[in-house]
Design a protein around this motif. Sequence first.
Motif, mmCIF file in Angstrom:
data_model
loop_
_atom_site.group_PDB
_atom_site.id
_atom_site.type_symbol
_atom_site.label_atom_id
_atom_site.label_comp_id
_atom_site.label_asym_id
_atom_site.label_seq_id
_atom_site.Cartn_x
_atom_site.Cartn_y
_atom_site.Cartn_z
ATOM 1 N N ALA A 1 -46.511 47.644 91.266
ATOM 2 C CA ALA A 1 -45.130 48.028 91.554
ATOM 3 C C ALA A 1 -45.101 48.994 92.733
ATOM 4 O O ALA A 1 -46.110 49.588 93.110
ATOM 5 C CB ALA A 1 -44.511 48.681 90.325
ATOM 6 N N ALA A 2 -43.955 49.145 93.309
ATOM 7 C CA ALA A 2 -43.805 50.082 94.418
ATOM 8 C C ALA A 2 -43.959 51.515 93.919
ATOM 9 O O ALA A 2 -43.665 51.823 92.763
ATOM 10 C CB ALA A 2 -42.439 49.892 95.066
ATOM 11 N N GLY A 3 -44.450 52.391 94.800
ATOM 12 C CA GLY A 3 -44.562 53.798 94.450
ATOM 13 C C GLY A 3 -43.193 54.427 94.287
ATOM 14 O O GLY A 3 -42.195 53.933 94.832
ATOM 15 N N VAL A 4 -43.144 55.523 93.550
ATOM 16 C CA VAL A 4 -41.860 56.152 93.248
ATOM 17 C C VAL A 4 -41.162 56.650 94.516
ATOM 18 O O VAL A 4 -39.939 56.743 94.567
ATOM 19 C CB VAL A 4 -42.069 57.317 92.243
ATOM 20 N N LEU A 5 -41.935 56.946 95.574
ATOM 21 C CA LEU A 5 -41.346 57.426 96.828
ATOM 22 C C LEU A 5 -41.367 56.371 97.924
ATOM 23 O O LEU A 5 -41.232 56.706 99.112
ATOM 24 C CB LEU A 5 -42.083 58.685 97.307
ATOM 25 N N ALA A 6 -41.546 55.116 97.537
ATOM 26 C CA ALA A 6 -41.524 54.040 98.526
ATOM 27 C C ALA A 6 -40.175 54.046 99.244
ATOM 28 O O ALA A 6 -39.113 54.084 98.620
ATOM 29 C CB ALA A 6 -41.761 52.700 97.844
ATOM 30 N N GLY A 7 -40.248 54.040 100.556
ATOM 31 C CA GLY A 7 -39.011 54.074 101.325
ATOM 32 C C GLY A 7 -38.485 55.463 101.593
ATOM 33 O O GLY A 7 -37.539 55.628 102.365
ATOM 34 N N ALA B 1 -46.464 53.738 98.339
ATOM 35 C CA ALA B 1 -46.972 52.370 98.472
ATOM 36 C C ALA B 1 -45.859 51.357 98.255
ATOM 37 O O ALA B 1 -44.997 51.517 97.378
ATOM 38 C CB ALA B 1 -48.104 52.137 97.471
ATOM 39 N N ALA B 2 -45.869 50.283 99.051
ATOM 40 C CA ALA B 2 -44.883 49.221 98.896
ATOM 41 C C ALA B 2 -45.272 48.318 97.727
ATOM 42 O O ALA B 2 -46.431 48.282 97.299
ATOM 43 C CB ALA B 2 -44.790 48.410 100.180
ATOM 44 N N LYS B 3 -44.302 47.601 97.221
ATOM 45 C CA LYS B 3 -44.555 46.673 96.118
ATOM 46 C C LYS B 3 -45.449 45.537 96.589
ATOM 47 O O LYS B 3 -45.303 45.032 97.702
ATOM 48 C CB LYS B 3 -43.228 46.127 95.598
#
Length: 447
Positions: free
Chosen positions: A289-295, A282-284
Amino acid sequence: MAGASSISGLSSGLNTADIIDQLMQLEAVPQTRLKTQQTAEQAIQTALRSLNTNTSLLGSKAETLAKPATWQTLKGIVTGAGVSVAVTASASASSFSVTVDRLAKSHQVAFTNAAALTDVVAGSSVKLTTNDGTVHDISTGGGTLKEVAAAINAKSSVTGVTATTVKVADGSYKLLTESTSTGAATSFTLTNGNGSGLLGGSTVRAGEDAQISLGVGITATSTSNTFTDITPGVTLTLAPSATVGSAVSIKVAQDPTSVSTAVSDLVDQVNQLLTTIDTQTAAKSDTSAAGVLAGDPTARTLRNQLLETVFGGTESLASLGIQTDRYGKLVFDADKFKTAYAADPAGVAAKFTTGATPETAGWAARVAAAAKTASSSTDGTITASINGHATSIARLGKNITDWDDRLAMRRTSLERQYTALETALSTLQNQSTWLASQIASLPTYSS
């Protein structure tokens, strides 16, 4: 921490130890950034390892559902009492009626005369002859009734015959012998060792095979109450309480419940993995907050591949009750699946199981392949990403260690500089004090 050689403010009055610590904090900013980056890499690696484990578990479940043996769901249904049915994978759909003609019986020999347990009723041995003509000479010791029964039981594993003393009155017992198996071929005789009659003669209940009728003149017999492979893959067992003359109906048909449950479980596990991926990528936002694997592209790629399995076959799975919703998750209609499976078990199974080529593979086989592509311990995409982050973590760790050495040298340099400053100030102060004392000692002259 200030080194042991530093002299903090002895001459200047400055807290040089604090000044050095503050300067070192500024010097350590690049290292702190490296540590923050390493922590982030470690968090990503941990999340990927968890994702890899869950993907591997999904693959195992999908592989099981992709096996044709999983879809062998024939079930035997009995209408009536006293008969049970077991079905194996070699069975085929069928139905028939069974009438119980007789139950299997053991062979029994009951002896006429009663005696006390300690009475001598036989010679030093008795002779037991089985149906196949085999003769067993059994030593009875003293020949008492108790010894005769014990001697027969001691040989039962060889002869297939047991003995029991039955109390018929106070202190009075009769000998009852019985085959350990059922069937017409379990007959035997028991006499004295010399062939003479034992205990005044006997009454015999002959052993019998079980028999059932399937109608139109077809009967089947069994030495036990179990009829193995009465039709291919179908075994019937008569209960001891079965009533002779009673009839039951047997139906062997596909049972969609077990495979429906398995399909539902696989859908649930896919959805759980999709939910995990959505949370971790998930994006911020303004509220979270953004997910740990965002991007991270690895998890998103896996998500797309899992959803593509629903549309990868030659036909839609909607007719089997599997679809995607507007949230990008799977939904399963068990009733629609059961209806389709009851109408065409083999056709439905083919849409889930391993095909002759990847292009003809069913849905469960496609899910298993997607999961393996991602989680393989040798060349899986998630595994490769984990290894890549491990390399980054190791490189960052080395850089952090190098910075430890660099910062230690910088601290030593600062401590030396401030120590030199304090020493110089101390020297100047000493000189100033000496000059002041010299001036004060000069004589004064009045005009």
